[in-house]
Write a protein that holds these residues in place. Structure first.
Motif, PDB file in Angstrom:
ATOM      1  N   PRO A   1       4.513   8.382   4.492  1.00 43.51           N
ATOM      2  CA  PRO A   1       3.549   8.442   3.119  1.00 43.51           C
ATOM      3  C   PRO A   1       2.449   7.188   2.742  1.00 43.51           C
ATOM      4  CG  PRO A   1       5.609   7.720   2.433  1.00 43.51           C
ATOM      5  CD  PRO A   1       5.852   7.779   3.837  1.00 43.51           C
ATOM      6  N   PHE A   2       2.375   6.339   3.787  1.00 41.99           N
ATOM      7  CA  PHE A   2       1.378   5.420   3.646  1.00 41.99           C
ATOM      8  C   PHE A   2      -0.047   5.545   3.911  1.00 41.99           C
ATOM      9  CE2 PHE A   2       5.620   4.016   5.282  1.00 41.99           C
ATOM     10  CZ  PHE A   2       6.014   2.804   4.254  1.00 41.99           C
ATOM     11  N   ALA A   3      -0.282   6.439   4.826  1.00 44.04           N
ATOM     12  CA  ALA A   3      -1.813   6.964   4.895  1.00 44.04           C
ATOM     13  C   ALA A   3      -1.894   7.983   5.512  1.00 44.04           C
ATOM     14  CB  ALA A   3      -2.593   5.714   5.427  1.00 44.04           C
TER      15      ALA A   3
ATOM     16  N   GLN B   1      14.918   2.209  12.212  1.00 43.97           N
ATOM     17  CA  GLN B   1      16.101   2.921  11.899  1.00 43.97           C
ATOM     18  C   GLN B   1      16.437   3.993  12.959  1.00 43.97           C
ATOM     19  OE1 GLN B   1      16.041   5.210   8.223  1.00 43.97           O
ATOM     20  NE2 GLN B   1      18.107   4.383   7.701  1.00 43.97           N
ATOM     21  N   VAL B   2      17.744   4.373  13.080  1.00 49.31           N
ATOM     22  CA  VAL B   2      18.246   5.356  14.212  1.00 49.31           C
ATOM     23  C   VAL B   2      18.322   6.603  13.395  1.00 49.31           C
ATOM     24  CG1 VAL B   2      19.889   6.013  15.777  1.00 49.31           C
ATOM     25  CG2 VAL B   2      19.140   3.714  15.681  1.00 49.31           C
TER      26      VAL B   2
ATOM     27  N   ARG C   1      11.874   3.182   8.562  1.00 48.12           N
ATOM     28  CA  ARG C   1      12.789   3.848   7.681  1.00 48.12           C
ATOM     29  C   ARG C   1      12.125   4.731   6.530  1.00 48.12           C
ATOM     30  NH1 ARG C   1      14.878   1.406   2.669  1.00 48.12           N
ATOM     31  NH2 ARG C   1      13.699  -0.429   2.148  1.00 48.12           N
ATOM     32  N   PHE C   2      10.964   4.189   5.820  1.00 43.63           N
ATOM     33  CA  PHE C   2      10.415   5.303   4.855  1.00 43.63           C
ATOM     34  C   PHE C   2       9.696   6.287   5.488  1.00 43.63           C
ATOM     35  CE2 PHE C   2      10.273   0.902   2.771  1.00 43.63           C
ATOM     36  CZ  PHE C   2      11.074   1.186   1.737  1.00 43.63           C
TER      37      PHE C   2
ATOM     38  N   TRP D   1       4.958   6.309  -4.930  1.00 44.04           N
ATOM     39  CA  TRP D   1       5.277   6.892  -3.550  1.00 44.04           C
ATOM     40  C   TRP D   1       6.485   7.024  -3.047  1.00 44.04           C
ATOM     41  CZ3 TRP D   1       1.924   9.836  -1.372  1.00 44.04           C
ATOM     42  CH2 TRP D   1       0.471   9.625  -1.855  1.00 44.04           C
ATOM     43  N   PHE D   2       7.538   6.059  -3.732  1.00 45.68           N
ATOM     44  CA  PHE D   2       8.931   5.991  -3.112  1.00 45.68           C
ATOM     45  C   PHE D   2      10.048   5.989  -4.280  1.00 45.68           C
ATOM     46  CE2 PHE D   2       6.035   3.410  -0.385  1.00 45.68           C
ATOM     47  CZ  PHE D   2       6.066   3.976   0.597  1.00 45.68           C
ATOM     48  N   LYS D   3       9.549   6.120  -5.352  1.00 45.43           N
ATOM     49  CA  LYS D   3      10.581   5.884  -6.598  1.00 45.43           C
ATOM     50  C   LYS D   3      11.378   4.829  -6.444  1.00 45.43           C
ATOM     51  CE  LYS D   3       9.319  10.358  -7.211  1.00 45.43           C
ATOM     52  NZ  LYS D   3       8.188  10.425  -8.125  1.00 45.43           N
ATOM     53  N   GLU D   4      10.890   3.635  -5.817  1.00 49.21           N
ATOM     54  CA  GLU D   4      11.555   2.302  -5.960  1.00 49.21           C
ATOM     55  C   GLU D   4      10.304   1.378  -5.509  1.00 49.21           C
ATOM     56  OE1 GLU D   4      13.667   1.116  -2.276  1.00 49.21           O
ATOM     57  OE2 GLU D   4      13.684   3.508  -1.684  1.00 49.21           O
TER      58      GLU D   4
END
Length: 256
Positions: free
Chosen positions: A44-46, A120-121, A186-187, A247-250
Protein backbone atom coordinates in the motif's frame (compact mmCIF):
# COMPACT_ATOMS: atom_id res chain seq x y z
CA UNK A 1 11.12 -2.14 1.16
CA UNK A 2 14.90 -2.47 1.53
CA UNK A 3 15.88 -3.60 -1.93
CA UNK A 4 19.34 -3.92 -3.45
CA UNK A 5 21.40 -6.38 -5.51
CA UNK A 6 25.14 -6.86 -5.80
CA UNK A 7 25.11 -5.58 -9.39
CA UNK A 8 23.02 -2.59 -8.40
CA UNK A 9 25.37 -1.82 -5.53
CA UNK A 10 28.36 -1.77 -7.85
CA UNK A 11 26.52 0.42 -10.32
CA UNK A 12 25.50 2.86 -7.60
CA UNK A 13 29.08 3.12 -6.36
CA UNK A 14 30.23 3.97 -9.89
CA UNK A 15 27.49 6.53 -10.37
CA UNK A 16 28.44 8.19 -7.11
CA UNK A 17 31.69 9.29 -8.76
CA UNK A 18 30.12 10.43 -12.04
CA UNK A 19 26.80 11.98 -11.00
CA UNK A 20 25.81 15.35 -12.41
CA UNK A 21 24.96 18.29 -10.18
CA UNK A 22 21.59 17.82 -8.47
CA UNK A 23 19.07 20.62 -8.21
CA UNK A 24 19.36 22.33 -4.82
CA UNK A 25 16.31 23.51 -2.91
CA UNK A 26 16.43 27.07 -4.24
CA UNK A 27 16.35 25.84 -7.85
CA UNK A 28 13.35 23.63 -7.06
CA UNK A 29 11.56 26.50 -5.33
CA UNK A 30 12.37 28.86 -8.21
CA UNK A 31 10.73 26.45 -10.68
CA UNK A 32 7.96 25.75 -8.16
CA UNK A 33 7.84 21.98 -8.71
CA UNK A 34 9.71 19.06 -7.17
CA UNK A 35 10.20 16.02 -9.41
CA UNK A 36 9.72 12.79 -7.47
CA UNK A 37 10.04 9.18 -8.60
CA UNK A 38 8.67 5.87 -7.34
CA UNK A 39 8.11 2.35 -8.63
CA UNK A 40 4.33 2.67 -8.45
CA UNK A 41 3.60 -1.05 -8.09
CA UNK A 42 4.08 -1.58 -4.38
CA UNK A 43 0.80 -1.45 -2.44
CA UNK A 44 0.00 0.00 0.00
CA UNK A 45 2.97 2.36 -0.37
CA UNK A 46 2.66 3.43 -3.99
CA UNK A 47 0.35 1.94 -6.61
CA UNK A 48 -2.27 2.85 -9.17
CA UNK A 49 -6.02 2.95 -8.69
CA UNK A 50 -6.98 3.31 -12.31
CA UNK A 51 -4.74 6.11 -13.53
CA UNK A 52 -4.33 7.71 -10.10
CA UNK A 53 -1.14 7.11 -8.11
CA UNK A 54 -2.00 6.49 -4.46
CA UNK A 55 -0.48 5.04 -1.30
CA UNK A 56 1.20 5.85 1.98
CA UNK A 57 4.42 7.14 0.43
CA UNK A 58 2.49 9.12 -2.16
CA UNK A 59 0.42 10.89 0.49
CA UNK A 60 3.50 11.51 2.61
CA UNK A 61 5.61 12.88 -0.25
CA UNK A 62 2.81 15.16 -1.42
CA UNK A 63 2.46 16.43 2.16
CA UNK A 64 6.20 17.15 2.23
CA UNK A 65 5.95 19.06 -1.06
CA UNK A 66 3.12 21.10 0.40
CA UNK A 67 5.23 21.93 3.46
CA UNK A 68 8.11 22.92 1.17
CA UNK A 69 5.77 25.27 -0.66
CA UNK A 70 6.09 23.63 -4.08
CA UNK A 71 3.97 21.57 -6.46
CA UNK A 72 4.93 17.99 -7.32
CA UNK A 73 5.45 15.92 -10.42
CA UNK A 74 5.56 12.11 -10.29
CA UNK A 75 7.58 9.68 -12.40
CA UNK A 76 7.00 5.93 -12.16
CA UNK A 77 9.83 3.70 -13.34
CA UNK A 78 11.13 0.18 -12.61
CA UNK A 79 12.66 -0.14 -9.17
CA UNK A 80 16.21 -0.85 -10.35
CA UNK A 81 16.19 2.41 -12.37
CA UNK A 82 15.17 4.73 -9.54
CA UNK A 83 18.52 5.47 -7.91
CA UNK A 84 20.30 5.42 -11.25
CA UNK A 85 17.94 8.12 -12.53
CA UNK A 86 18.47 10.09 -9.35
CA UNK A 87 22.23 10.09 -9.92
CA UNK A 88 21.60 11.27 -13.49
CA UNK A 89 19.48 14.18 -12.18
CA UNK A 90 16.34 12.92 -13.94
CA UNK A 91 14.36 13.66 -10.76
CA UNK A 92 15.00 15.41 -7.46
CA UNK A 93 13.95 12.75 -4.98
CA UNK A 94 13.12 9.05 -4.88
CA UNK A 95 10.61 7.64 -2.42
CA UNK A 96 10.02 3.95 -3.02
CA UNK A 97 10.58 2.04 0.21
CA UNK A 98 14.36 2.01 -0.07
CA UNK A 99 16.05 0.66 3.01
CA UNK A 100 19.12 2.49 4.22
CA UNK A 101 22.20 0.39 3.46
CA UNK A 102 25.93 1.18 3.45
CA UNK A 103 26.10 0.41 -0.28
CA UNK A 104 23.35 2.91 -1.11
CA UNK A 105 24.79 5.56 1.19
CA UNK A 106 27.89 5.62 -1.01
CA UNK A 107 25.77 6.83 -3.93
CA UNK A 108 22.87 8.82 -2.48
CA UNK A 109 21.94 10.86 0.56
CA UNK A 110 19.01 9.53 2.57
CA UNK A 111 16.41 11.58 4.40
CA UNK A 112 15.28 10.73 7.91
CA UNK A 113 13.57 7.31 7.82
CA UNK A 114 9.82 7.63 7.33
CA UNK A 115 8.98 4.12 8.54
CA UNK A 116 10.55 0.95 9.87
CA UNK A 117 9.78 -2.52 8.61
CA UNK A 118 11.43 -5.88 8.07
CA UNK A 119 11.69 -9.02 6.00
CA UNK A 120 9.09 -11.69 6.70
CA UNK A 121 8.68 -15.33 5.72
CA UNK A 122 5.33 -16.18 4.07
CA UNK A 123 4.39 -19.83 3.55
CA UNK A 124 1.44 -22.18 3.26
CA UNK A 125 3.00 -24.58 5.78
CA UNK A 126 2.93 -23.02 9.26
CA UNK A 127 6.09 -24.92 10.19
CA UNK A 128 8.07 -22.61 7.86
CA UNK A 129 8.56 -19.55 10.05
CA UNK A 130 12.17 -18.42 10.05
CA UNK A 131 15.46 -18.58 8.16
CA UNK A 132 16.34 -22.01 9.54
CA UNK A 133 13.05 -23.41 8.24
CA UNK A 134 13.93 -22.36 4.68
CA UNK A 135 16.58 -25.08 4.43
CA UNK A 136 15.77 -27.51 1.64
CA UNK A 137 12.88 -25.35 0.39
CA UNK A 138 12.15 -23.50 -2.83
CA UNK A 139 12.14 -19.81 -1.88
CA UNK A 140 11.03 -16.82 -3.95
CA UNK A 141 11.77 -13.09 -3.60
CA UNK A 142 11.69 -9.97 -5.73
CA UNK A 143 14.66 -9.16 -7.97
CA UNK A 144 17.05 -6.55 -6.59
CA UNK A 145 15.82 -6.71 -3.01
CA UNK A 146 17.68 -7.11 0.23
CA UNK A 147 15.23 -9.91 0.96
CA UNK A 148 16.70 -11.84 -1.95
CA UNK A 149 20.19 -10.85 -0.83
CA UNK A 150 19.48 -11.95 2.74
CA UNK A 151 18.52 -15.47 1.66
CA UNK A 152 21.54 -15.66 -0.64
CA UNK A 153 23.90 -14.73 2.18
CA UNK A 154 22.27 -16.36 5.17
CA UNK A 155 20.42 -19.45 3.95
CA UNK A 156 22.79 -21.29 1.59
CA UNK A 157 20.95 -24.55 2.29
CA UNK A 158 17.79 -23.62 0.33
CA UNK A 159 16.86 -26.11 -2.35
CA UNK A 160 16.41 -23.31 -4.88
CA UNK A 161 16.14 -19.52 -4.69
CA UNK A 162 14.09 -17.95 -7.48
CA UNK A 163 13.85 -14.21 -8.09
CA UNK A 164 10.93 -12.49 -9.83
CA UNK A 165 10.71 -8.94 -11.22
CA UNK A 166 7.64 -8.16 -9.09
CA UNK A 167 6.20 -9.24 -5.76
CA UNK A 168 2.97 -10.15 -7.53
CA UNK A 169 4.85 -12.75 -9.59
CA UNK A 170 6.57 -14.12 -6.48
CA UNK A 171 3.21 -14.41 -4.73
CA UNK A 172 1.72 -16.22 -7.72
CA UNK A 173 4.57 -18.73 -7.59
CA UNK A 174 3.72 -19.43 -3.97
CA UNK A 175 -0.01 -19.65 -4.70
CA UNK A 176 0.55 -22.09 -7.57
CA UNK A 177 2.74 -24.28 -5.31
CA UNK A 178 5.86 -23.68 -7.40
CA UNK A 179 7.52 -22.39 -4.23
CA UNK A 180 7.45 -23.28 -0.55
CA UNK A 181 8.10 -19.81 0.87
CA UNK A 182 8.18 -16.15 -0.09
CA UNK A 183 10.45 -13.62 1.64
CA UNK A 184 9.19 -10.05 1.43
CA UNK A 185 8.40 -6.84 3.33
CA UNK A 186 5.96 -7.29 6.20
CA UNK A 187 3.46 -4.51 5.34
CA UNK A 188 3.36 -5.57 1.69
CA UNK A 189 2.75 -9.15 2.81
CA UNK A 190 -0.05 -8.02 5.11
CA UNK A 191 -1.71 -6.14 2.25
CA UNK A 192 -1.42 -8.97 -0.26
CA UNK A 193 -2.58 -11.63 2.18
CA UNK A 194 -5.62 -9.53 3.06
CA UNK A 195 -6.52 -9.51 -0.63
CA UNK A 196 -6.13 -13.30 -0.86
CA UNK A 197 -7.81 -14.61 2.30
CA UNK A 198 -8.54 -18.04 0.83
CA UNK A 199 -4.86 -18.78 0.26
CA UNK A 200 -4.39 -19.56 3.96
CA UNK A 201 -0.81 -18.34 3.99
CA UNK A 202 0.98 -17.97 7.30
CA UNK A 203 3.12 -15.00 8.28
CA UNK A 204 6.35 -16.12 9.92
CA UNK A 205 9.02 -14.27 11.84
CA UNK A 206 10.86 -11.09 10.90
CA UNK A 207 14.27 -11.98 9.52
CA UNK A 208 15.69 -8.50 10.06
CA UNK A 209 14.50 -4.96 10.74
CA UNK A 210 15.17 -2.07 8.38
CA UNK A 211 14.82 1.71 8.27
CA UNK A 212 13.13 3.07 5.14
CA UNK A 213 13.86 6.53 3.76
CA UNK A 214 13.57 8.77 0.72
CA UNK A 215 16.76 9.55 -1.20
CA UNK A 216 18.25 12.59 -2.91
CA UNK A 217 21.43 12.94 -4.94
CA UNK A 218 24.66 12.62 -3.01
CA UNK A 219 25.29 15.58 -0.70
CA UNK A 220 22.24 17.58 -1.87
CA UNK A 221 22.18 19.08 1.62
CA UNK A 222 19.72 21.92 1.06
CA UNK A 223 17.01 19.57 -0.20
CA UNK A 224 17.55 16.84 2.38
CA UNK A 225 17.66 19.36 5.25
CA UNK A 226 14.42 21.02 4.12
CA UNK A 227 12.71 17.64 3.65
CA UNK A 228 13.83 16.51 7.10
CA UNK A 229 12.56 19.69 8.70
CA UNK A 230 9.19 19.26 6.98
CA UNK A 231 9.06 15.63 8.09
CA UNK A 232 9.77 16.49 11.72
CA UNK A 233 7.01 19.09 11.57
CA UNK A 234 4.63 16.41 10.25
CA UNK A 235 5.52 14.16 13.18
CA UNK A 236 4.80 16.95 15.65
CA UNK A 237 1.60 18.35 14.12
CA UNK A 238 -0.10 14.95 13.73
CA UNK A 239 -0.23 14.94 9.93
CA UNK A 240 2.16 11.97 9.69
CA UNK A 241 0.10 9.95 12.17
CA UNK A 242 -3.06 10.71 10.21
CA UNK A 243 -1.58 9.32 6.99
CA UNK A 244 -0.16 6.28 8.78
CA UNK A 245 -3.51 5.48 10.38
CA UNK A 246 -5.24 5.86 7.03
CA UNK A 247 -3.09 3.20 5.38
CA UNK A 248 -2.11 0.88 8.24
CA UNK A 249 -4.40 1.52 11.21
CA UNK A 250 -1.22 2.04 13.21
CA UNK A 251 1.74 4.38 13.53
CA UNK A 252 4.63 2.87 11.55
CA UNK A 253 7.28 5.48 12.30
CA UNK A 254 10.65 4.25 13.54
CA UNK A 255 11.07 4.25 17.32
CA UNK A 256 13.27 7.03 18.64
Amino acid sequence: MQRISLIAAATLALLATTAVQARPLDAIQKEGTIRMATEGYYPPFAYFEGKKLVGFEIDLAELMAQKLGVKFEWKTVPFDSLLTGLSQDRWDLVISSHGITPEREKAVTFTLPHYCSGAQVIARDDSIKNAKDLAGKVVVAQTGTTYLQYVQKNVPSVKRLVNFPTNEAALQALMSKRADAWVTERFLAKEMLAKNPNANFKQGELLFVERIAAAVSKDNKTLVNAWNQAFETALKDGSYAKISQKWFKEDIRCPE
